[in-house]
Structures are given as C-alpha cells and as structure tokens.
Design a protein around this motif. Structure first.
Motif, mmCIF file in Angstrom:
data_model
loop_
_atom_site.group_PDB
_atom_site.id
_atom_site.type_symbol
_atom_site.label_atom_id
_atom_site.label_comp_id
_atom_site.label_asym_id
_atom_site.label_seq_id
_atom_site.Cartn_x
_atom_site.Cartn_y
_atom_site.Cartn_z
ATOM 1 N N SER A 77 14.315 -50.710 3.668
ATOM 2 C CA SER A 77 15.488 -49.674 3.901
ATOM 3 C C SER A 77 16.276 -49.060 2.267
ATOM 4 C CB SER A 77 15.352 -50.598 5.299
ATOM 5 O OG SER A 77 15.417 -50.577 6.233
ATOM 6 N N LEU A 78 16.435 -50.904 1.826
ATOM 7 C CA LEU A 78 17.627 -50.265 0.746
ATOM 8 C C LEU A 78 16.953 -49.161 -0.300
ATOM 9 C CD1 LEU A 78 18.297 -54.076 0.385
ATOM 10 C CD2 LEU A 78 19.477 -51.921 0.849
ATOM 11 N N TRP A 79 15.505 -49.222 -0.051
ATOM 12 C CA TRP A 79 14.702 -48.788 -1.610
ATOM 13 C C TRP A 79 14.573 -46.861 -1.029
ATOM 14 C CZ3 TRP A 79 12.983 -47.612 -6.143
ATOM 15 C CH2 TRP A 79 11.560 -46.808 -6.269
ATOM 16 N N LEU A 80 14.905 -46.863 0.330
ATOM 17 C CA LEU A 80 14.691 -45.351 0.929
ATOM 18 C C LEU A 80 16.069 -45.090 0.836
ATOM 19 C CD1 LEU A 80 13.069 -43.070 2.187
ATOM 20 C CD2 LEU A 80 13.786 -44.411 4.401
ATOM 21 N N LEU A 81 16.742 -45.847 1.589
ATOM 22 C CA LEU A 81 18.380 -45.732 1.249
ATOM 23 C C LEU A 81 18.698 -45.083 0.121
ATOM 24 C CD1 LEU A 81 21.708 -45.203 2.609
ATOM 25 C CD2 LEU A 81 21.385 -47.344 1.883
ATOM 26 N N GLY A 82 18.097 -45.823 -0.827
ATOM 27 C CA GLY A 82 18.814 -45.748 -2.932
ATOM 28 C C GLY A 82 17.666 -44.761 -3.574
ATOM 29 N N THR A 83 16.967 -44.019 -2.991
ATOM 30 C CA THR A 83 16.231 -42.908 -3.278
ATOM 31 C C THR A 83 16.405 -41.895 -2.489
ATOM 32 O OG1 THR A 83 14.313 -43.628 -1.630
ATOM 33 C CG2 THR A 83 14.628 -44.318 -4.597
ATOM 34 N N SER A 84 17.444 -41.904 -1.336
ATOM 35 C CA SER A 84 17.178 -40.380 -0.013
ATOM 36 C C SER A 84 18.212 -39.436 -1.769
ATOM 37 C CB SER A 84 17.808 -40.850 1.208
ATOM 38 O OG SER A 84 16.685 -41.807 1.598
ATOM 39 N N VAL A 85 19.405 -40.366 -1.556
ATOM 40 C CA VAL A 85 20.190 -38.475 -2.525
ATOM 41 C C VAL A 85 19.937 -38.713 -3.653
ATOM 42 C CG1 VAL A 85 22.521 -39.053 -3.926
ATOM 43 C CG2 VAL A 85 22.500 -40.478 -1.213
ATOM 44 N N PRO A 86 19.196 -39.830 -4.358
ATOM 45 C CA PRO A 86 18.318 -39.344 -5.734
ATOM 46 C C PRO A 86 17.439 -38.262 -5.699
ATOM 47 C CG PRO A 86 19.127 -40.925 -6.155
ATOM 48 C CD PRO A 86 18.986 -40.899 -5.364
ATOM 49 N N ALA A 87 16.847 -38.132 -4.856
ATOM 50 C CA ALA A 87 15.908 -37.027 -3.652
ATOM 51 C C ALA A 87 16.686 -35.896 -3.740
ATOM 52 C CB ALA A 87 14.914 -37.334 -3.410
ATOM 53 N N LEU A 88 17.413 -35.220 -2.812
ATOM 54 C CA LEU A 88 18.129 -34.125 -2.767
ATOM 55 C C LEU A 88 18.807 -33.794 -3.958
ATOM 56 C CD1 LEU A 88 19.509 -32.408 -0.319
ATOM 57 C CD2 LEU A 88 21.084 -34.470 -0.133
ATOM 58 N N VAL A 89 19.577 -34.999 -4.476
ATOM 59 C CA VAL A 89 20.313 -34.325 -6.095
ATOM 60 C C VAL A 89 19.247 -33.234 -6.644
ATOM 61 C CG1 VAL A 89 21.001 -34.400 -8.427
ATOM 62 C CG2 VAL A 89 21.855 -35.763 -5.919
ATOM 63 N N VAL A 90 18.432 -34.111 -7.318
ATOM 64 C CA VAL A 90 16.625 -33.519 -7.712
ATOM 65 C C VAL A 90 16.121 -32.140 -7.565
ATOM 66 C CG1 VAL A 90 14.318 -33.698 -8.963
ATOM 67 C CG2 VAL A 90 16.370 -35.477 -9.547
ATOM 68 N N LEU A 91 16.150 -32.282 -6.495
ATOM 69 C CA LEU A 91 15.609 -30.879 -5.362
ATOM 70 C C LEU A 91 16.941 -30.440 -5.509
ATOM 71 C CD1 LEU A 91 14.518 -30.624 -1.600
ATOM 72 C CD2 LEU A 91 16.322 -29.470 -2.771
ATOM 73 N N ALA A 92 17.937 -30.726 -5.398
ATOM 74 C CA ALA A 92 18.777 -29.106 -5.823
ATOM 75 C C ALA A 92 19.006 -28.637 -7.194
ATOM 76 C CB ALA A 92 20.049 -29.471 -5.295
ATOM 77 N N VAL A 110 19.984 -11.972 -3.755
ATOM 78 C CA VAL A 110 20.823 -12.370 -2.865
ATOM 79 C C VAL A 110 22.040 -12.826 -2.652
ATOM 80 C CG1 VAL A 110 21.401 -12.678 -0.118
ATOM 81 C CG2 VAL A 110 19.235 -10.734 -0.780
ATOM 82 N N TYR A 111 21.514 -14.567 -3.441
ATOM 83 C CA TYR A 111 21.424 -15.399 -3.851
ATOM 84 C C TYR A 111 21.969 -15.995 -4.750
ATOM 85 C CZ TYR A 111 20.538 -16.089 1.757
ATOM 86 O OH TYR A 111 19.945 -15.943 2.997
ATOM 87 N N THR A 112 23.286 -16.269 -5.313
ATOM 88 C CA THR A 112 23.200 -17.293 -6.316
ATOM 89 C C THR A 112 22.995 -17.977 -6.568
ATOM 90 O OG1 THR A 112 25.766 -17.881 -5.972
ATOM 91 C CG2 THR A 112 26.002 -15.535 -6.611
ATOM 92 N N PRO A 113 22.554 -19.035 -7.625
ATOM 93 C CA PRO A 113 22.433 -20.102 -8.076
ATOM 94 C C PRO A 113 23.378 -21.456 -7.270
ATOM 95 C CG PRO A 113 21.915 -18.922 -10.445
ATOM 96 C CD PRO A 113 22.971 -18.342 -8.929
ATOM 97 N N GLY A 114 24.121 -20.474 -7.173
ATOM 98 C CA GLY A 114 25.456 -22.278 -6.714
ATOM 99 C C GLY A 114 25.365 -21.883 -4.938
ATOM 100 N N SER A 115 24.756 -21.046 -4.793
ATOM 101 C CA SER A 115 24.164 -21.135 -3.480
ATOM 102 C C SER A 115 23.694 -21.469 -3.025
ATOM 103 C CB SER A 115 24.088 -20.158 -2.698
ATOM 104 O OG SER A 115 25.201 -18.528 -3.721
ATOM 105 N N HIS A 116 21.690 -22.164 -3.699
ATOM 106 C CA HIS A 116 21.098 -22.877 -4.002
ATOM 107 C C HIS A 116 21.251 -23.883 -3.785
ATOM 108 C CE1 HIS A 116 17.794 -20.153 -4.024
ATOM 109 N NE2 HIS A 116 18.705 -19.375 -4.963
ATOM 110 N N VAL A 117 22.417 -24.082 -4.049
ATOM 111 C CA VAL A 117 23.443 -26.127 -4.129
ATOM 112 C C VAL A 117 23.456 -25.996 -3.223
ATOM 113 C CG1 VAL A 117 24.076 -27.720 -5.269
ATOM 114 C CG2 VAL A 117 22.099 -26.005 -6.653
ATOM 115 N N LEU A 118 24.741 -25.470 -2.709
ATOM 116 C CA LEU A 118 25.648 -25.317 -1.266
ATOM 117 C C LEU A 118 24.911 -25.468 -0.089
ATOM 118 C CD1 LEU A 118 28.392 -23.430 -2.381
ATOM 119 C CD2 LEU A 118 28.372 -26.062 -2.181
ATOM 120 N N ALA A 119 23.449 -24.638 -0.463
ATOM 121 C CA ALA A 119 23.005 -24.791 1.102
ATOM 122 C C ALA A 119 22.397 -25.846 1.579
ATOM 123 C CB ALA A 119 21.826 -23.546 0.937
ATOM 124 N N TRP A 120 22.004 -27.209 0.763
ATOM 125 C CA TRP A 120 21.691 -28.375 1.169
ATOM 126 C C TRP A 120 22.980 -29.417 1.269
ATOM 127 C CZ3 TRP A 120 16.611 -29.298 2.442
ATOM 128 C CH2 TRP A 120 15.963 -28.197 1.788
#
Length: 232
Positions: A77-92, A110-120
């Motif tokens: 559970s700790l591993w899942l919680l600890g890697t969920s945020v990095p996974a989203l950051v790396v995806l963005a 249509v979308y700026t690079p910033g929009s691609h990040v904010l979308a998540w």
C-alpha cells in the motif's frame, strides 16, 4: 493569388533540421513512464492477491502468516501510494515534452504544452481533457508537412479504449470505497474486493492501450526529429 498555371499546390517541406536542433527527446521519459504505469497495475494486482489470501483463511494454519500478510499488504500500500504521484508527474512530463516538440513545427495545434499538464491535475476537467490532448498528440505526431493526419493511426484507434477503461477503473474504485462504508465489515470487505478486482482488470487493459499509444507517439517523433545522440 496563385497563378493556376503554376500547377497543384505543394506545401513547403518541413524544416526537419531546425526542429531537430530544439527537439526534446522522449525515449528516456517514455521508458520511465511505461515502467511506472505498469508498476501501478502490478502493485494493484498484488494487493488484491494478498487480500484474497487473508480472506480465504490461509492465516489460520500458521500463527505468523496473518501478521506477515498484514505487513506485506502495508508495504504494498505504501509502495502504491509512493509511486502514484511520481507516475502522474512523469506522465505529465512526457506529454509536455511531446507537445513542446509539436510546437516547433508548423502543425496547427489546439492545446498548448501547459494545457497537456493541467489536463491531468484539474478536478473534473481531468475526466475529459486528457483524452482530447492525447488525441491531438497522436494525430499531429503522425502528420507530415501539409497532411491532415492521414497515416497509420493505430494509436488513435486505441484512444477511446484507453480512456474508457481508465475512467471506468477510477469510477469503480470510488464505488468500492462507498460500498465498504455502507455495509457491515464482512460483507463490505467481500464486495469491496470484487469491485477492486474489476477495477484492476480495467486498469490493466487501459494501461496496455496507453503503453501502445505512448510508444507509438515516441517512435513517430524520435524517428522524424530525434537526433539519436541521447540528448534529453
């Protein structure tokens, strides 16, 4: 006004050298992104396996087995919680770099690079906008100069499948939590486990499609503008 005698219009060739000089490599970020996304699926499945073992009565046969399962479950559970945020950051980050590369070209976006990040990261918006921004990435990465996105669009066909399974997994996760709260402990745990299992299946299928999309976009951009020198 063009002279009709000049023949059919041909769009100017893309300045590949200019794009390549400012190109942001995707290969390394793609590999980290894929690893972290698969990690989330594997960890979710392992958590369900541990829950099944705990509910099946396996601990009854050995004194320390139950405690060991609780420890393993806590660590997972700790591993899942600890890697969920990095996974989203790396995806963005991967998506931002891919969108930034497209901004170097003459492709209308249509979308700026910033929009691609904010979308998540923007609530409610992140239920719809990531699908649109990723769709633009797929189509525009396939395009050649003057083309309208005609080509091998296998990744585009995967887009609705990816998003349907991804959002479905999130919705079922919420239902699993609500179901556990509204029932007694024993019934709630079994019902929650069933919903979590379904959510994990949907997440796995969605991730499979997502990985194919990310690899496709990366291959398109690296093949066209990548310098092959490892510069990130």
């Amino acid at each position: 006004t063009r002279n009709p005698m000049e023949g059919p219009f041909e769009p100017p060739a893309e300045n590949t050298a200019a794009v390549s000089s400012a190109y942001r490599s995707l290969e390394g970020w793609m590999r980290i992104n894929v690893f972290l996304q698969i990690n989330l699926v594997v960890t979710s499945v392992l958590l369900i396996v541990v829950e099944c073992l705990a509910l099946s009565g396996v601990p009854e046969g050995g004194g320390g087995v139950g405690a060991a399962l609780n420890t393993v479950y806590g660590l997972l559970s700790l591993w899942l919680l600890g890697t969920s945020v990095p996974a989203l950051v790396v995806l963005a980050v991967w998506q931002y770099r891919a969108a930034s590369n497209l901004r170097l070209t003459d492709r209308p976006l249509v979308y700026t690079p910033g929009s691609h990040v904010l979308a998540w990261f923007v609530p409610v918006v992140n239920l719809v906008l990531p699908y649109w921004t990723m769709g633009e990435l797929v189509r525009k990465s396939h395009e050649g100069p003057g083309q309208a996105g005609t080509g091998d669009l296998g990744e585009e066909a995967r887009l609705p499948m990816w998003w349907m399974f991804y959002v479905g997994s999130m919705v079922i996760d919420v239902l699993a939590t609500l179901d556990f709260v509204t029932q007694d402990a024993a019934t709630g745990m079994l019902s929650q486990l069933a919903l979590e299992s379904l959510s994990a299946v949907l997440l796995a299928v969605g991730t499979w499609h997502y990985v194919a999309i990310v690899r496709g976009v990366t291959a398109d951009q690296e093949g066209r503008w990548g310098r092959g020198d490892g510069v990130v």
